[in-house]
Enzyme design. Structure first.
Site, PDB file in Angstrom:
ATOM      1  N   ASP A  45       0.682  -1.236   0.140  1.00 44.51           N
ATOM      2  CA  ASP A  45       0.666  -0.056  -0.656  1.00 44.51           C
ATOM      3  C   ASP A  45       0.837   1.349   0.044  1.00 44.51           C
ATOM      4  O   ASP A  45       0.893   2.302   0.182  1.00 44.51           O
ATOM      5  CB  ASP A  45      -0.816   0.115   1.091  1.00 44.51           C
ATOM      6  CG  ASP A  45      -0.204   0.325   2.807  1.00 44.51           C
ATOM      7  OD1 ASP A  45       0.494   0.096   2.651  1.00 44.51           O
ATOM      8  OD2 ASP A  45      -0.414   0.690   3.375  1.00 44.51           O
ATOM      9  N   GLU A  46       2.158   1.372   0.022  1.00 39.76           N
ATOM     10  CA  GLU A  46       2.919   2.542  -0.445  1.00 39.76           C
ATOM     11  C   GLU A  46       4.129   2.390  -2.029  1.00 39.76           C
ATOM     12  O   GLU A  46       3.682   1.857  -2.330  1.00 39.76           O
ATOM     13  CB  GLU A  46       3.523   2.046   0.321  1.00 39.76           C
ATOM     14  CG  GLU A  46       3.725   1.778   2.182  1.00 39.76           C
ATOM     15  CD  GLU A  46       4.847   1.667   2.563  1.00 39.76           C
ATOM     16  OE1 GLU A  46       5.746   2.285   2.452  1.00 39.76           O
ATOM     17  OE2 GLU A  46       5.306   0.533   3.400  1.00 39.76           O
TER      18      GLU A  46
END
Ligand code: TTP
Ligand code: MG
Length: 422
Positions: A121-122
């Protein structure tokens, strides 16, 4: 570009590469948010996303509602339930999360081709050469936030800074739904009292050693003697010192720059056609181990599994499967190759050739999966590798490769191995 009026940049500022404009994006309580969006009944309630056993293990993430009670990622489910007994438990569904993340990351190339996916998620974006087209980096950050909210009903936090180290620090500043910019002139003040473990890359073990040396903050680290750090940590001593000063030259690397390798595979023509499927599985595992070892040696992991079977009449079937996570250990590769194999098998026909491959590669070791199973597997694989490196390939191998003559041991081992209980 960002030189303060009338002042020359100091050497340290120059080294920090203040000319660059780097964004770091991090979805808020990612797995939990996706689950809340998928099921409106969960909204507004504290929830834990957990592994599939649902009764033991760790909390993979908790939403911000549950975090108010002190629940943290990685906490045992038992401790988390003590803190927040009425939280709702949701089993993790990795493909849902990676599908969502993939669509979000794909959108980012609207603003720059330099997008590096850093974890599930980055992502980092290098906007140095492109931001002026949209006005300011903040404007782009706001547009991305708005698009993600409108398209997926998800919030994320964004950090803007002159390098990746500082951008990651900045995205954590105003979570959730935050936007924070660190300008070169603010770096020293921010780092001065920052606990050293908040710098990305300083884990528990390094923190422990640094603390023992009297280094508690990034500021302490930046001022510490490089000679002593080099003595204590070897070559990473200089890297650590620079981290303490907020210096990081690492580039934002989009996937196409990750290396030439796009896939790795091994195939084997069996000495004679094989009818027995357990024997075929043994060959499949051997191939999976070889592919895994090659991936690890080159520091890759991959997300797409390929299996090919050629039968004695030369009918050849290949199939691939995308996984919701990246793999480079023989056991995982084998499990999925076996599943694919079972789906394409013609059980009556003897097998002539088998092939196992992995594509969708990226540099290994970026995920922080907490699934205990993965952790255990990682440790086991590392131990295998160090012994194999010393004494030759496949000195250590799973039981049913080691006893090719003994069908009974082999099939028991295969059962255990295949079920993940070994
Ligand atoms: P994080 O971005 O670290 O955490 P988060 O998104 O849940 O919360 P935050 O708002 O602080 O960013 O990780 C992203 C997802 O990855 C997380 O939702 C669950 C999963 N995860 C693991 O499975 N194991 C881990 O050790 C961590 C840290 C995260
Ligand atoms: Mg996150």
């Amino acid at each position: 570009m960002m030189i303060r009026k009338g002042l020359q940049p100091t050497l340290q500022e120059k080294e920090r590469g203040q000319e660059r404009i780097i964004l770091h994006l991090d979805l808020d309580a990612f797995f939990a948010q996706v689950e809340e969006v998928a099921n409106p009944l969960l909204q507004g309630k504290p929830i834990f996303v957990v592994g599939h056993s649902m009764t033991s293990g760790v909390v993979l993430t908790a939403n911000y509602e549950a975090r108010k009670y002190g629940v943290k990622t990685g906490m045992s489910l038992r401790d988390a339930k003590n803190l927040c007994p009425f939280a709702l438990l949701v089993p993790a569904d990795c493909s849902k999360y990676s599908d969502t993340a993939e669509q979000i990351f794909a959108y980012l190339v609207t603003y720059t081709p330099l997008v590096e996916v850093f974890s599930i998620d980055e992502a980092f974006m290098d906007l140095t050469d492109t931001y002026s087209f949209w006005g300011t980096p903040e404007r782009i950050a706001q547009r991305v936030k708005r698009w993600v909210l409108e398209s997926f009903h998800l919030t994320l936090s964004i950090g803007i800074a002159p390098n990746k180290l500082l951008a990651k620090l900045a995205s954590d500043r105003n979570k959730p739904n935050g936007l924070f910019r660190i300008r070169p002139s603010e770096v020293d003040a921010i780092l001065k009292d920052l606990p050293v473990q908040e710098l990305c890359g300083i884990g528990e073990r390094i923190k422990f050693h640094l603390n023992q040396m009297g280094i508690f903050t990034a500021g302490d680290l930046g001022q510490f003697s490089e000679t002593v750090l080099l003595e204590r940590f070897g070559i990473i001593g200089s890297v650590l010192k620079r981290m303490g000063q907020g210096i990081d030259h690492s580039p934002v690397l989009p996937a196409d720059h990750w290396g030439e390798a796009k896939s790795m595979s091994h195939s084997y023509t069996l000495p004679r056609p094989v009818q027995n499927r357990e024997t075929a599985f043994r060959y499949l595992l051997w191939l999976a181990e070889k592919v895994g070892r090659r991936l690890r040696r080159r520091h890759y992991e991959g997300q797409t599994l390929h299996t090919t079977v050629r039968f004695s009449d030369f009918e050849t079937i290949s199939k691939q499967k995308n996984l919701p996570f990246f793999v480079n250990d023989g056991k995982s590769i084998f499990e999925h190759a076996k599943r694919i194999f079972t789906g394409i098998d013609r059980p009556r026909k003897p097998i002539r050739l088998l092939s196992v491959g992995v594509s969708g590669l990226r540099p290994a070791g970026r995920e922080k999966w907490l699934f205990e199973e993965f952790k255990k597997r990682g440790r086991l694989t590392k131990a295998f590798d160090s012994i194999n490196d010393k004494y030759g390939e496949f000195t250590l191998r799973p039981a049913f490769l080691a006893f090719p003559g003994d069908e009974k041991i082999a099939s028991r081992a295969l059962q255990l191995f295949g079920s993940g209980r070994h």
